[in-house]
Design a protein around this motif. Structure first.
Motif: not given
Lengths: 286, 310
Positions: B173-186
């Protein structure tokens, strides 16, 4: 033609090196990891039960099963959920644009006792997390008789510290001459706000609108807690119940997901400029 | 006298207000509507919530004052320990991973890449997608007969029950969180990197700096404000994780066996499943206290490593 000329003149002097190829390969791989799950969602939503578990996986459904969508629209009332979501999102967005631009103007340009304290208070509320307010807000709504109403979902979201801060920062840079000239012409602040300030702040308002729209459209916890009767649900809440109810109907789940995600994705593609701007703006906060 | 008074039109509500408030009328006129909403639904709830945390309110009966019992229970309830542990794990895994990956991606995108708009759009799609839909998609991808497990079994491996296994569920679940929010920080990092003046880098190059040196001594210091901002936002966001946990755990139970229950989830569960408003409020205030302390520590440390903060 001129644009292509300009583009070619700015073309990076790219030497094809191993490092550059590697960068493209990794970036493409990353992009695929981001996009493929959504393609799989779309593909699954158009399959019947037999096609779901085929191996090797079938990316192009054959035949296209639109029945999943009609089932989701009729059995689970996704059409209604869409309307509910649109209503809540539109009202919050419009309300927040009006209220927060007003407050931003007041804090940026007006003089009144207690201004600094009130502005500090507004900023401080950004630190109050939703976990804290959700329980007392639910109880307040219970007393107001607004549990299980859209109004109850809408009200607490109409103004927030960050939007006010954002608008204030923008209005601080607004040229004073315009304000003075308007005053000389007999404009009161309300007329100035409507006739000059708002028409000249379209970009920032669009950015705030996009930011708010996306947040409220996807909002889950608050509507989940507030909306108890099925007919009032939003798309996110409805989808969550759909997933819980039809645990193995992946086709239906994905059709519901498409209906939840598609409107915001279309909006994103149309207004990308403002989306990107809105993220950069959140960076102001730091 | 009587007659002249009746001839005068009665002052309207606005006129009365203006007379009372005088020249300050417009200031209050513009800020009060927003302040009313904030007062009613942010500040007053803060007080009410704090009050509730000292009661045993179940919504059905009237609340009884129980003193510090709810706060004391925080230390004896084993589930509370478990959910705080899970939440810290969630935070400590997702925040650094997200920062590292998004910074790497932003740096790759900053190299005068072709198709920049395409890549940026691609990475940003999961950010705008509803978390409930994202949960549904990943539960399907990772399910017993989902594409991942079908692939694994077709090449002779056992299927991985990532979300049903107590050892892997939270990580998944944590990795899905990273996957989902990565673009924001990019996008944030890309904007910060684009603000680093080319002249600085060119000058360093002329002075004989290699690309690692340029990154370490020029680029990195100049984007520390962006790193700071994303780190603070990441910690605040991940400590309140709810949507993915709720929607990716079977029957919304935060399982298997509490393996994926976060503090945010446990607050919701206590308040709206078990009707323990008082205890839920106490947990939420404990979380808020931790958030405050962490934020203050981060701001203190900011002076040490964020560029332009002495």
């Amino acid at each position: 033609m001129t644009t292509t000329a300009i583009e070619t003149s700015y073309k990076p002097k790219s030497k094809v090196t191993f490092g550059r190829i590697l960068v493209y390969v990794l970036l493409t791989l990353g992009a695929l990891i981001m996009i493929v799950p959504f393609i799989w969602m779309l593909s699954t939503s158009l399959k019947d039960q037999q096609q779901l578990f085929a191996w090797p996986p079938n990316w192009w459904p054959h035949p296209f099963v639109w029945a999943n969508y009609t089932e989701v629209m009729t059995k689970v009332k996704f059409g209604l959920y869409g309307l509910n979501t649109l209503k809540i999102t539109a009202v919050v967005t419009i309300g927040r644009l009006i209220l927060c631009s007003m407050a931003g103007y007041g804090f940026a340009r007006m003089k009144f006792p207690g201004k600094n304290f009130l502005f500090f208070l507004t900023l401080a509320t950004m630190m109050i997390s939703s976990q804290i307010t959700i329980i007392p807000n639910f109880i307040i709504m219970r007393y107001l008789g607004l549990v299980d109403t859209h109004l109850g979902v809408i009200l607490p979201q109409l103004a927030d510290g960050f939007s006010i801060f954002l608008m204030r920062q923008f209005f601080l840079t607004f040229p004073y001459e315009l304000e003075d000239a308007a005053k000389l012409d007999g404009c009161n602040p309300l007329m100035f706000y409507f006739r000059i300030l708002i028409p000249n702040s379209k970009a920032i308002l669009a950015t705030l609108a996009v930011m708010t729209f996306q947040g409220v459209w996807n909002d889950f916890l608050w509507p989940l807690v507030m909306l108890t009767s099925p007919a009032k649900r939003t798309l996110s809440v409805g989808l969550s119940y759909l997933v819980g109810q039809y645990t193995t109907r992946w086709d239906l789940q994905m059709a519901g997901s498409v209906l939840t995600v598609l409107p915001i994705l279309i909006l994103f593609f149309l207004l990308q400029k403002y989306f990107v701007q809105s993220i950069k703006m959140t960076g102001l906060k730091g | 006298m009587e007659i002249t008074r009746t001839l005068e039109p009665p002052p309207s509500f606005f006129q009365k207000m203006r007379r009372v408030l005088g020249k300050y009328f417009w200031g209050y006129f513009f800020v009060l509507p927003s302040l009313l909403i904030i007062l009613l639904f942010k500040l007053i709830p803060l007080v009410i919530g704090f009050g509730i945390s000292f009661t045993n309110w179940s919504l059905l009966s009237s609340p009884e004052f129980v003193g510090l019992a709810n706060y004391a229970k925080l230390f004896t309830d084993p589930t509370t320990g478990k959910v705080f542990g899970n939440t810290f794990y969630y935070s400590f895994l997702s925040v650094p991973l997200n920062l590292a990956l998004s910074l790497a991606l932003a740096m790759a995108l900053n190299q005068k890449i072709r198709g920049l708009a395409f890549f940026r759009t691609a990475y940003y799609i999961p950010v705008v997608a509803a978390s409930v839909a994202v949960s549904a998609i990943w539960v399907w991808l990772l399910s017993d007969f989902g594409i991942l497990n079908t692939f694994l079994t077709s090449i002779g491996f056992h299927s991985l029950n990532l979300l049903q296994n107590t050892k892997t569920a939270l990580t998944a679940i944590t990795l899905v969180d990273v996957w989902k929010n990565l673009g924001f920080n990019v996008v944030i990092f890309l904007a910060a990197l684009q603000d680093v003046p080319d002249e600085l880098r060119d000058a360093a190059k002329v002075d004989g700096a290699n690309s690692r040196g340029i990154f370490k001594n020029i680029t990195l210091p100049l984007i520390t404000p962006a790193i700071f901002f994303t780190a603070v936002m990441g910690v605040i966001g991940s400590l309140q994780a709810f949507d993915l946990v709720y929607n990716m755990s079977m029957k919304h139970e935060g399982g298997p066996a509490r393996a994926t229950s976060t503090v945010g989830f446990y607050v919701w569960q206590n308040a709206f499943k078990y009707s323990k408003m008082g205890y839920a409020a106490a947990i939420s205030f404990a979380l808020m206290a931790i958030l405050l302390v962490l934020t203050i520590i981060q701001w203190r440390m900011r002076r040490k490593w964020v560029y332009g903060e002495e």
